[in-house]
Design a protein around this motif. Structure first.
Motif, PDB file in Angstrom:
ATOM      1  N   UNK A 159      50.955  32.668  44.883  1.00  0.00           N
ATOM      2  CA  UNK A 159      51.232  33.964  44.265  1.00  0.00           C
ATOM      3  C   UNK A 159      49.922  34.492  43.682  1.00  0.00           C
ATOM      4  N   UNK A 160      49.346  35.472  44.360  1.00  0.00           N
ATOM      5  CA  UNK A 160      48.062  36.050  43.948  1.00  0.00           C
ATOM      6  C   UNK A 160      48.238  37.519  43.572  1.00  0.00           C
ATOM      7  N   UNK A 161      47.721  37.863  42.402  1.00  0.00           N
ATOM      8  CA  UNK A 161      47.610  39.244  41.940  1.00  0.00           C
ATOM      9  C   UNK A 161      46.177  39.475  41.447  1.00  0.00           C
ATOM     10  N   UNK A 162      45.770  40.731  41.389  1.00  0.00           N
ATOM     11  CA  UNK A 162      44.412  41.024  40.932  1.00  0.00           C
ATOM     12  C   UNK A 162      44.336  41.952  39.739  1.00  0.00           C
ATOM     13  N   UNK A 163      45.485  42.288  39.138  1.00  0.00           N
ATOM     14  CA  UNK A 163      45.514  43.357  38.142  1.00  0.00           C
ATOM     15  C   UNK A 163      44.756  43.042  36.853  1.00  0.00           C
ATOM     16  N   UNK A 164      44.599  41.755  36.522  1.00  0.00           N
ATOM     17  CA  UNK A 164      43.904  41.397  35.282  1.00  0.00           C
ATOM     18  C   UNK A 164      42.381  41.368  35.482  1.00  0.00           C
ATOM     19  N   UNK A 253      41.553  42.611  44.410  1.00  0.00           N
ATOM     20  CA  UNK A 253      42.071  43.254  45.607  1.00  0.00           C
ATOM     21  C   UNK A 253      43.468  42.825  45.997  1.00  0.00           C
ATOM     22  N   UNK A 254      43.930  41.680  45.476  1.00  0.00           N
ATOM     23  CA  UNK A 254      45.293  41.249  45.785  1.00  0.00           C
ATOM     24  C   UNK A 254      46.290  42.116  45.006  1.00  0.00           C
ATOM     25  N   UNK A 255      47.443  42.346  45.604  1.00  0.00           N
ATOM     26  CA  UNK A 255      48.463  43.181  44.982  1.00  0.00           C
ATOM     27  C   UNK A 255      49.617  42.332  44.449  1.00  0.00           C
ATOM     28  N   UNK A 256      50.511  41.902  45.327  1.00  0.00           N
ATOM     29  CA  UNK A 256      51.631  41.060  44.890  1.00  0.00           C
ATOM     30  C   UNK A 256      51.908  40.038  45.988  1.00  0.00           C
ATOM     31  N   UNK A 257      50.900  39.211  46.230  1.00  0.00           N
ATOM     32  CA  UNK A 257      50.869  38.335  47.399  1.00  0.00           C
ATOM     33  C   UNK A 257      51.566  37.002  47.121  1.00  0.00           C
ATOM     34  N   UNK A 258      52.893  37.049  47.220  1.00  0.00           N
ATOM     35  CA  UNK A 258      53.722  35.848  47.074  1.00  0.00           C
ATOM     36  C   UNK A 258      54.130  35.366  48.463  1.00  0.00           C
ATOM     37  N   UNK A 259      53.810  34.138  48.796  1.00  0.00           N
ATOM     38  CA  UNK A 259      54.186  33.567  50.084  1.00  0.00           C
ATOM     39  C   UNK A 259      54.718  32.154  49.874  1.00  0.00           C
ATOM     40  N   UNK A 260      55.554  31.715  50.814  1.00  0.00           N
ATOM     41  CA  UNK A 260      56.039  30.340  50.780  1.00  0.00           C
ATOM     42  C   UNK A 260      56.149  29.813  52.201  1.00  0.00           C
ATOM     43  N   UNK A 261      55.761  28.565  52.385  1.00  0.00           N
ATOM     44  CA  UNK A 261      55.908  27.884  53.658  1.00  0.00           C
ATOM     45  C   UNK A 261      56.584  26.544  53.448  1.00  0.00           C
TER      46      UNK A 261
END
Length: 370
Positions: A159-164, A253-261
């Motif tokens: 889970x990547x965000x860049x807002x901070x 630059x990341x927005x709301x990059x939640x991924x699961x594998x």
């Protein structure tokens, strides 16, 4: 609604979701700690300002004075984290059903006490782990349950965000007023408490397994920051399954990059929140399969969770709307799917994750039991 007034993203999301599911009507609440601002918000929303209250105690007192068919039945709590426990506890004890933002509390002790309160009350309680409402996440859960992946070897969530990031590249003034970075309002953690816990919940929700141990490496990135903004957590699950959560609020630059594998002996499944209508199944022996909502090949649970015909994209509001829909069915005493809305146990698990991840890091990156 408690909190969520003018300019509150999460409050707005909950209002939209409750309207989308067509089972709720917003009547009133405590929309701001500034009563005048709360009344202005209520008037803007077209609400009866007499159902706008200055504080929670007044809300409970005046609503409970109304007849059963007039008073508010369910309350959404969308305040900063530190207010979740006391608000939920008071509301449940007064007889209101509760939908609460995550994390459910700021300590494990509060979470376990709230679990007892929910059980004693016999009322419905939903925790807003919104991503569990996506049709293809529910499809993933059901496919894993069917055994189609074989033996699970590994689970990987990010889970990547860049807002901070832009806020912390200058002076302290860049973070003033941001409650998620203030321990008094956010609790033990920023990154793991805000978004890492979503990745944790997705892992347990989709696999049906409970994480047994965690080992973390967290960073505040800048010396003047009090809480973690970036981190990696190693996971151990039953049957010697390994996993990892990578989470950050400073990935530029990341927005709301939640991924699961989820990787198994026969096949694997991958899903991404930024493209939520696609679930991929990977195999060593067959071409990659793509599942999409609103098709008969999906499970009954997944098919009950889409709101539009195939080819019409759905997103975060519809996912949260599914949580609200499940909550409405529970309040009415109707049958619900297993996992139709996260509950108080998910909140306890989330707080145990946050607490032990923070302690693992403080104690020198050691394994901690959940």
């Amino acid at each position: 609604m408690i909190g969520g007034g003018t300019g509150a993203f999460i409050g707005d999301a909950h209002r939209r979701a409750s309207r989308i599911c067509n089972d709720f009507q917003l009547i009133g609440g405590v929309f701001s700690k500034d009563f005048e601002k709360g009344k202005l918000f209520a008037a803007h929303e077209g609400l009866d300002t007499h159902r706008c209250y200055p504080d929670l105690n007044t809300f409970i007192e005046r609503e409970m004075a109304l007849s059963a068919n007039e008073r508010i039945e369910a309350v959404s709590i969308v305040t900063p984290n530190a207010l979740h426990y006391q608000s939920a506890s008071k509301l449940l004890k007064a007889g209101f059903h509760v939908i609460c933002e995550k994390p459910m509390t700021v300590t494990v002790e509060e979470a376990e006490d709230l679990q007892k309160t929910v059980k004693k009350s016999g009322l419905s309680f939903a925790l807003a782990h919104t991503y569990a409402g996506y049709p293809m996440v529910r499809q993933m859960r059901e496919l894993v349950k069917s055994g189609i992946l074989g033996n699970i070897h590994r689970v990987d969530a990010q889970y990547y965000q860049g807002w901070v990031n832009s806020m912390i590249q200058g002076t302290d003034s860049g973070i003033q007023g941001v409650w998620r970075l203030d321990p008094q309002h956010a609790g033990l953690s920023s990154c793991m408490g805000d978004i890492g816990v979503h990745a944790f919940h997705l892992i347990e929700y989709t696999t049906g397994l409970c994480v047994s141990r965690v080992l973390s490496d967290l960073s505040p990135v800048k010396d003047h920051i009090q809480l973690d903004l970036d981190g990696t957590v190693l996971l151990q699950l039953p049957h010697n399954i390994k996993g990892v959560i990578r989470s950050s609020q400073v990935t530029a630059g990341e927005e709301n990059n939640l991924t699961i594998g989820i990787y198994g002996s026969k096949a694997s499944l991958k899903w991404s929140q930024e493209n939520p209508n696609f679930l991929y199944m990977l195999s060593d022996t067959e071409p990659t399969k793509v599942y999409k909502p609103a098709h008969e090949y999906n499970t009954q649970f997944a098919e009950a969770s889409h709101m539009m015909p195939s080819g019409h994209p759905e997103g975060i509001y519809e996912a949260l709307g599914n949580i609200y829909k499940g909550m409405a069915k529970s309040i009415r005493g109707e049958d619900t799917f297993d996992g139709e809305f996260p509950g108080v146990l998910d909140g306890v698990r989330g707080m145990k994750f946050i607490k032990n991840v923070v302690e693992s890091n403080k104690e020198g990156n050691i394994w901690k039991e959940l």
